[in-house]
Design a protein around this motif. Structure first.
Motif, short mmCIF file in Angstrom:
data_model
loop_
_atom_site.label_atom_id
_atom_site.label_comp_id
_atom_site.label_asym_id
_atom_site.label_seq_id
_atom_site.Cartn_x
_atom_site.Cartn_y
_atom_site.Cartn_z
N LEU A 199 0.81 -1.22 0.00
CA LEU A 199 0.00 0.00 0.00
C LEU A 199 0.84 1.26 0.00
O LEU A 199 0.33 2.35 -0.28
CB LEU A 199 -0.94 0.00 1.21
N CYS A 200 2.13 1.13 0.31
CA CYS A 200 3.05 2.29 0.24
C CYS A 200 4.15 2.08 -0.78
O CYS A 200 4.98 2.96 -0.97
CB CYS A 200 3.67 2.56 1.61
N ASN A 201 4.19 0.92 -1.42
CA ASN A 201 5.25 0.53 -2.35
C ASN A 201 6.62 0.61 -1.68
O ASN A 201 7.64 0.85 -2.32
CB ASN A 201 5.25 1.40 -3.61
N SER A 202 6.65 0.41 -0.38
CA SER A 202 7.87 0.58 0.39
C SER A 202 8.59 -0.75 0.54
O SER A 202 8.08 -1.67 1.18
CB SER A 202 7.52 1.15 1.78
N GLY A 203 9.78 -0.87 -0.07
CA GLY A 203 10.58 -2.09 0.02
C GLY A 203 11.90 -1.81 0.71
O GLY A 203 12.78 -1.19 0.12
N ILE A 204 12.03 -2.25 1.96
CA ILE A 204 13.20 -1.92 2.77
C ILE A 204 13.76 -3.19 3.40
O ILE A 204 13.01 -4.07 3.83
CB ILE A 204 12.84 -0.94 3.91
N THR A 205 15.09 -3.27 3.47
CA THR A 205 15.76 -4.39 4.11
C THR A 205 16.45 -3.90 5.38
O THR A 205 17.21 -2.93 5.35
CB THR A 205 16.79 -5.03 3.18
N PHE A 206 16.17 -4.58 6.49
CA PHE A 206 16.71 -4.19 7.79
C PHE A 206 17.66 -5.26 8.33
O PHE A 206 17.49 -6.45 8.08
CB PHE A 206 15.58 -4.01 8.81
N ASP A 207 18.64 -4.79 9.10
CA ASP A 207 19.48 -5.67 9.91
C ASP A 207 18.68 -5.98 11.18
O ASP A 207 18.25 -5.06 11.88
CB ASP A 207 20.79 -4.94 10.24
N ARG A 208 18.47 -7.25 11.49
CA ARG A 208 17.63 -7.64 12.61
C ARG A 208 18.36 -7.62 13.96
O ARG A 208 17.76 -7.89 15.00
CB ARG A 208 17.05 -9.04 12.38
N ARG A 209 19.65 -7.26 13.94
CA ARG A 209 20.39 -7.18 15.19
C ARG A 209 20.12 -5.85 15.88
O ARG A 209 20.19 -4.79 15.27
CB ARG A 209 21.89 -7.33 14.92
N SER B 30 -1.51 3.97 6.29
CA SER B 30 -1.53 3.00 5.20
C SER B 30 -0.25 2.16 5.11
O SER B 30 -0.11 1.36 4.19
CB SER B 30 -1.79 3.69 3.84
N ASP B 31 0.66 2.33 6.05
CA ASP B 31 1.92 1.58 6.04
C ASP B 31 1.86 0.42 7.02
O ASP B 31 1.29 0.53 8.11
CB ASP B 31 3.09 2.51 6.41
N MET B 32 2.46 -0.68 6.65
CA MET B 32 2.47 -1.88 7.46
C MET B 32 3.06 -1.65 8.85
O MET B 32 4.12 -1.04 8.99
CB MET B 32 3.28 -2.98 6.76
N VAL B 33 2.37 -2.16 9.86
CA VAL B 33 2.91 -2.23 11.21
C VAL B 33 3.40 -3.66 11.43
O VAL B 33 2.61 -4.60 11.40
CB VAL B 33 1.87 -1.83 12.27
N MET B 34 4.69 -3.80 11.61
CA MET B 34 5.28 -5.10 11.89
C MET B 34 5.27 -5.32 13.41
O MET B 34 5.01 -4.40 14.18
CB MET B 34 6.73 -5.16 11.38
#
Length: 323
Positions: free
Chosen positions: A119-129, A146-150
């Motif tokens: 819904l935001c066309n937002s593609g982001i990669t995060f470091d999980r540490r 309208s942005d995903m809440v993880m």
């Protein structure tokens, strides 16, 4: 009826099935989330997107196959490319992320979360540490602007995908490091990385390769968003390249393929289809491929999101309009 078919019906109807925010009503589903700890000042910004917690199933430790063996992905389909020193480049196809939104993986010893909010066309990669340990993420079923809440599975804190920041729960205020990955066409990835790897098709019953948000990015208004529209006449669903708190509208690339400003160089090349246009992702209208590099030619962390989302989360951000 599949989960996403149900969600699409909700989007078309836009009816009262989408509940407004009330932490008290969430406590039965989120008994381990501390709603007294939060950076959210307006709970009304958070809505249910339809599916419940984990109704959109995040993926963990997916399988990969050599790029040369993959025959199901269309040449123009977008993938998120992850290149980490010490291992082969990996492609995470949007045809899978559209239906799962988060992939928890480990690449060259680095635990990462590859995320995509349609819904935001937002593609982001995060470091999980983090200083709280290595986290793994799921999809809460909630949307904010309208942005995903993880959410993280360790503390059940809620995280804003666009920001990479915890907004509710014990980890409120904690931020994730964003990695310099990018979205490009499958053909471009494969041509540059003939020995690369691509995520294999998940073992879920989903219509992979189809777009359940048909014609969304040509809509006049975003779904489940009541905030301000972008300034300067920028259409709300125009893609913008966000680097930090700056945004370059893709309209800047009409008539030029390279822009060097604010210490970065943005390049555009043709060949990538919109994942949010036609029912078949590979047949979507042309949006092109974007790379962002610094003055030394190194890839820079960025996002290719819709203008309304940039304005919602960076209301004081700088619009790079070229005038």
């Amino acid at each position: 009826m599949t989960l996403r078919t149900t969600l699409l019906a909700v989007m078309v109807a836009a009816t009262a099935t989408l509940a407004g925010a009330d932490p008290r009503s969430w406590s039965h589903e989120w008994p381990d989330t501390d709603f007294t700890k939060t950076s959210v000042t307006n709970w009304g910004e958070i809505l249910s997107g339809g599916p419940p917690k984990d109704g959109i199933p995040a993926l963990d430790g997916p399988g990969f196959i050599p790029a040369a063996r993959e025959t199901r992905i269309g040449a123009r389909e977008p993938v998120i490319t992850v290149e980490i020193k010490g291992t082969k480049p990996r492609a995470y196809p949007i045809r899978y992320l559209t239906w799962h939104e988060i992939v928890n993986d480990t690449v060259a010893g680095v635990p990462i979360a590859v995320t995509f909010c349609p819904l935001c066309n937002s593609g982001i990669t995060f470091d999980r540490r983090t200083r709280h340990g290595v986290l793994s993420f799921g999809v809460s079923g909630k949307l904010r602007n309208s942005d995903m809440v993880m959410y993280d599975r360790q503390t059940e804190s809620w995280w804003q995908q666009a920001l990479g920041e915890a907004i509710v729960g014990d980890l409120t205020g904690t931020t994730l490091k964003t990695l310099p990955t990018w979205m490009e066409s499958w053909a471009q990835f494969k041509a540059r990385n003939p020995d690369g790897l691509v995520m294999d098709q998940p073992a879920w019953s989903r219509s992979y390769g189809s777009n359940p948000y048909r014609n969304y990015d040509s809509s006049k208004r975003p779904f489940l968003y009541s905030g301000e529209m972008p300034p300067h006449g920028v259409p709300p669903l125009m893609r913008v390249v966000r680097v930090g708190d700056r945004a370059w509208p893709l309209s800047r690339f009409e008539g030029q393929r390279e822009i060097t400003e604010a210490g970065v160089t943005l390049t555009w090349s043709e060949g990538q289809a919109s994942a949010l246009d036609t029912g078949n992702i590979n047949q979507g209208r042309e949006v092109g491929n974007i790379r962002v590099r610094d003055g030394n030619g190194r890839d820079v962390a960025h996002d290719l999101m819709f203008a309304f989302a940039f304005h919602a989360f960076w209301p004081d951000g700088r619009w790079m309009l070229g005038r």
